[in-house]
Write an enzyme that holds these catalytic residues in place. Structure first.
Site, PDB file in Angstrom:
ATOM      1  N   CYS A  13       0.826  -1.202   0.000  1.00  0.00           N
ATOM      2  CA  CYS A  13       0.000   0.000   0.000  1.00  0.00           C
ATOM      3  C   CYS A  13       0.869   1.264   0.000  1.00  0.00           C
ATOM      4  O   CYS A  13       1.501   1.565  -0.986  1.00  0.00           O
ATOM      5  CB  CYS A  13      -0.976  -0.039   1.183  1.00  0.00           C
ATOM      6  SG  CYS A  13      -2.460   0.974   0.958  1.00  0.00           S
TER       7      CYS A  13
ATOM      8  N   ARG B 117     -13.477   4.678  -2.996  1.00  0.00           N
ATOM      9  CA  ARG B 117     -12.362   3.936  -2.423  1.00  0.00           C
ATOM     10  C   ARG B 117     -12.487   2.464  -2.809  1.00  0.00           C
ATOM     11  O   ARG B 117     -13.584   1.917  -2.846  1.00  0.00           O
ATOM     12  CB  ARG B 117     -12.372   4.092  -0.902  1.00  0.00           C
ATOM     13  CG  ARG B 117     -11.113   3.647  -0.202  1.00  0.00           C
ATOM     14  CD  ARG B 117     -11.127   4.057   1.263  1.00  0.00           C
ATOM     15  NE  ARG B 117      -9.887   3.695   1.898  1.00  0.00           N
ATOM     16  CZ  ARG B 117      -8.786   4.427   1.908  1.00  0.00           C
ATOM     17  NH1 ARG B 117      -8.810   5.608   1.306  1.00  0.00           N
ATOM     18  NH2 ARG B 117      -7.685   4.021   2.503  1.00  0.00           N
TER      19      ARG B 117
ATOM     20  N   HIS C 233      -3.441  -6.467   1.647  1.00  0.00           N
ATOM     21  CA  HIS C 233      -3.342  -6.642   3.091  1.00  0.00           C
ATOM     22  C   HIS C 233      -3.815  -8.059   3.415  1.00  0.00           C
ATOM     23  O   HIS C 233      -4.165  -8.825   2.518  1.00  0.00           O
ATOM     24  CB  HIS C 233      -4.237  -5.623   3.812  1.00  0.00           C
ATOM     25  CG  HIS C 233      -3.887  -4.200   3.522  1.00  0.00           C
ATOM     26  ND1 HIS C 233      -2.779  -3.574   4.041  1.00  0.00           N
ATOM     27  CD2 HIS C 233      -4.508  -3.270   2.748  1.00  0.00           C
ATOM     28  CE1 HIS C 233      -2.736  -2.325   3.624  1.00  0.00           C
ATOM     29  NE2 HIS C 233      -3.775  -2.103   2.827  1.00  0.00           N
TER      30      HIS C 233
END
Length: 217
Positions: free
Chosen positions: A93, A129, A193
């Site tokens: 990220c 998002r 993640h």
């Protein structure tokens, strides 16, 4: 034999429990009988590129990324040398974004990256998002990896960069070209993640093999 791991800015860039990547790799290495030492490398700390067998660079919010920006440039040459010497490097990220050219926030602020690689990231105003589970097929091994993405930035690779994988489910780098992350030598950038290495034992085992191969040399 001692294996040395480095966690870059682990006290600032550690969203979504990504420290679990360090924990998973450490667990697998200890199972094989290695002694493992982990160092937190943060603001004002020197990064010794010849000391470490694995480097992890996690993610954070825009504010945290702006905090590490200046300090990060002081480590740039050492990080580049580590990468070019085939050091094992996982960036997730924000860490992935900061290895590139720049990151443009939703309010128009530009955060300069290390420019070691040519990808760039933008966060268009009013854009949604990317929050979803992700499934990818690895570019090199064709293995399947799973993760969870939560990022506003859209990352675009240069024509010379090789994606970490092809998106099967989820959005990946930008939701357009089906790329996810990038890979160069033993450096991996990704939005996955999970933590990634805890969720994908096959990838963690591959990382252990890379470390062992370098030890033999």
């Amino acid at each position: 034999m001692k294996i040395r791991l480095a966690h870059l800015y682990g006290n600032l860039l550690n969203t979504y429990g990504d420290v679990g990547n360090i924990m998973a790799l450490r667990y697998h290495l200890r199972k094989k009988g290695y002694e493992v030492e982990t160092d937190l490398i943060s603001l004002g700390d020197k990064f010794d590129n010849k000391k470490y067998d694995f480097v992890f660079f996690g993610g954070g919010q825009d504010y945290e990324q702006s905090i590490v920006e200046i300090d990060l440039f002081k480590k740039r040459d050492y990080l580049k040398e580590y990468i070019e010497s085939d050091g094992l490097f996982l960036s997730i990220c924000g860490g992935f974004q900061l290895l590139g050219d720049y990151y443009s926030t939703m309010d128009g602020k530009k955060i300069d990256g290390l420019k070691i690689f040519k990808h760039y990231t933008i966060n268009p105003k009013g854009s949604k998002r990317f929050i979803s589970n992700v499934k990818i097929e690895s570019t090199d091994s064709k293995e399947i990896y799973y993760g969870f993405e939560n990022h506003g930035g859209r990352t675009y690779l240069s024509k010379d960069q090789v994606p970490f994988g092809k998106v099967i489910e989820g959005n990946g780098n930008n939701g357009e070209d089906k790329t996810e992350g990038f890979v160069y030598k033993n450096t991996y950038g990704t939005y996955l993640h999970g933590p990634l290495l805890a969720r994908n034992e096959n990838l963690c085992d591959n990382f252990v093999k890379i470390i062992e191969k370098k030890l033999i040399k």
